[in-house]
Design a protein around this motif. Structure first.
Motif, PDB file in Angstrom:
ATOM      1  N   ALA A  41       0.460  -0.298   2.539  1.00 25.02           N
ATOM      2  CA  ALA A  41      -0.867  -0.135   3.300  1.00 25.02           C
ATOM      3  C   ALA A  41      -0.964   0.486   4.439  1.00 25.02           C
ATOM      4  O   ALA A  41      -1.785   1.672   4.633  1.00 25.02           O
ATOM      5  CB  ALA A  41      -1.729  -1.135   3.248  1.00 25.02           C
ATOM      6  N   THR A  42      -0.262   0.117   5.486  1.00 27.05           N
ATOM      7  CA  THR A  42      -0.335   0.745   6.906  1.00 27.05           C
ATOM      8  C   THR A  42       0.461   1.926   6.762  1.00 27.05           C
ATOM      9  O   THR A  42      -0.057   3.082   7.475  1.00 27.05           O
ATOM     10  CB  THR A  42       0.814  -0.239   7.894  1.00 27.05           C
ATOM     11  OG1 THR A  42       0.207  -1.630   7.640  1.00 27.05           O
ATOM     12  CG2 THR A  42       0.632   0.139   9.250  1.00 27.05           C
ATOM     13  N   LEU A  43       1.345   2.095   6.158  1.00 27.38           N
ATOM     14  CA  LEU A  43       2.170   3.498   5.953  1.00 27.38           C
ATOM     15  C   LEU A  43       1.069   4.507   5.413  1.00 27.38           C
ATOM     16  O   LEU A  43       1.148   5.676   5.989  1.00 27.38           O
ATOM     17  CB  LEU A  43       3.461   3.329   5.074  1.00 27.38           C
ATOM     18  CG  LEU A  43       4.342   4.655   4.949  1.00 27.38           C
ATOM     19  CD1 LEU A  43       4.899   4.929   6.134  1.00 27.38           C
ATOM     20  CD2 LEU A  43       5.527   4.113   3.964  1.00 27.38           C
ATOM     21  N   PHE A  44       0.580   4.050   4.453  1.00 32.36           N
ATOM     22  CA  PHE A  44      -0.511   5.245   3.955  1.00 32.36           C
ATOM     23  C   PHE A  44      -1.402   5.391   4.892  1.00 32.36           C
ATOM     24  O   PHE A  44      -1.834   6.760   4.814  1.00 32.36           O
ATOM     25  CB  PHE A  44      -1.112   4.594   2.448  1.00 32.36           C
ATOM     26  CG  PHE A  44      -2.054   5.535   1.856  1.00 32.36           C
ATOM     27  CD1 PHE A  44      -1.617   6.413   1.165  1.00 32.36           C
ATOM     28  CD2 PHE A  44      -3.281   5.291   2.008  1.00 32.36           C
ATOM     29  CE1 PHE A  44      -2.415   7.369   0.727  1.00 32.36           C
ATOM     30  CE2 PHE A  44      -4.229   6.333   1.396  1.00 32.36           C
ATOM     31  CZ  PHE A  44      -3.778   7.215   0.886  1.00 32.36           C
ATOM     32  N   SER A  45      -2.050   4.615   5.523  1.00 31.09           N
ATOM     33  CA  SER A  45      -2.962   4.812   6.563  1.00 31.09           C
ATOM     34  C   SER A  45      -2.617   5.644   7.739  1.00 31.09           C
ATOM     35  O   SER A  45      -3.250   6.731   8.076  1.00 31.09           O
ATOM     36  CB  SER A  45      -3.491   3.626   7.426  1.00 31.09           C
ATOM     37  OG  SER A  45      -4.190   2.699   6.047  1.00 31.09           O
ATOM     38  N   ASP A  46      -1.365   5.492   8.095  1.00 33.10           N
ATOM     39  CA  ASP A  46      -0.876   6.257   9.125  1.00 33.10           C
ATOM     40  C   ASP A  46      -0.750   7.704   8.477  1.00 33.10           C
ATOM     41  O   ASP A  46      -0.906   8.875   8.917  1.00 33.10           O
ATOM     42  CB  ASP A  46       0.721   5.956   9.359  1.00 33.10           C
ATOM     43  CG  ASP A  46       1.158   6.473  10.712  1.00 33.10           C
ATOM     44  OD1 ASP A  46       0.524   6.700  11.808  1.00 33.10           O
ATOM     45  OD2 ASP A  46       2.136   6.886  10.373  1.00 33.10           O
TER      46      ASP A  46
END
Length: 57
Positions: A41-46
């Motif tokens: 989720a954090t990777l996608f947001s980034d």
């Protein structure tokens, strides 16, 4: 040789922060062929350019 050192706050790279936290809680060396669920989720947001916020209690 010339060396430069810089500092990026945790808020500046939440993906690396998540991986560091995973490493601290892991009892042994772990290899990932794809991003673990806790980081996706954090990777996608980034990736899409969303801002990352950290809230302290």
């Amino acid at each position: 040789m010339t060396f430069y050192a810089s500092h990026i706050y945790r808020e500046g790279n939440l993906v690396a922060d998540n991986f560091a936290n995973m490493g601290l809680s892991s009892p042994s060396l772990t290899w990932h062929d794809s991003p673990p669920m806790t980081v996706r989720a954090t990777l996608f947001s980034d990736y899409v350019g969303l801002p990352g916020y950290r809230f302290s209690n």
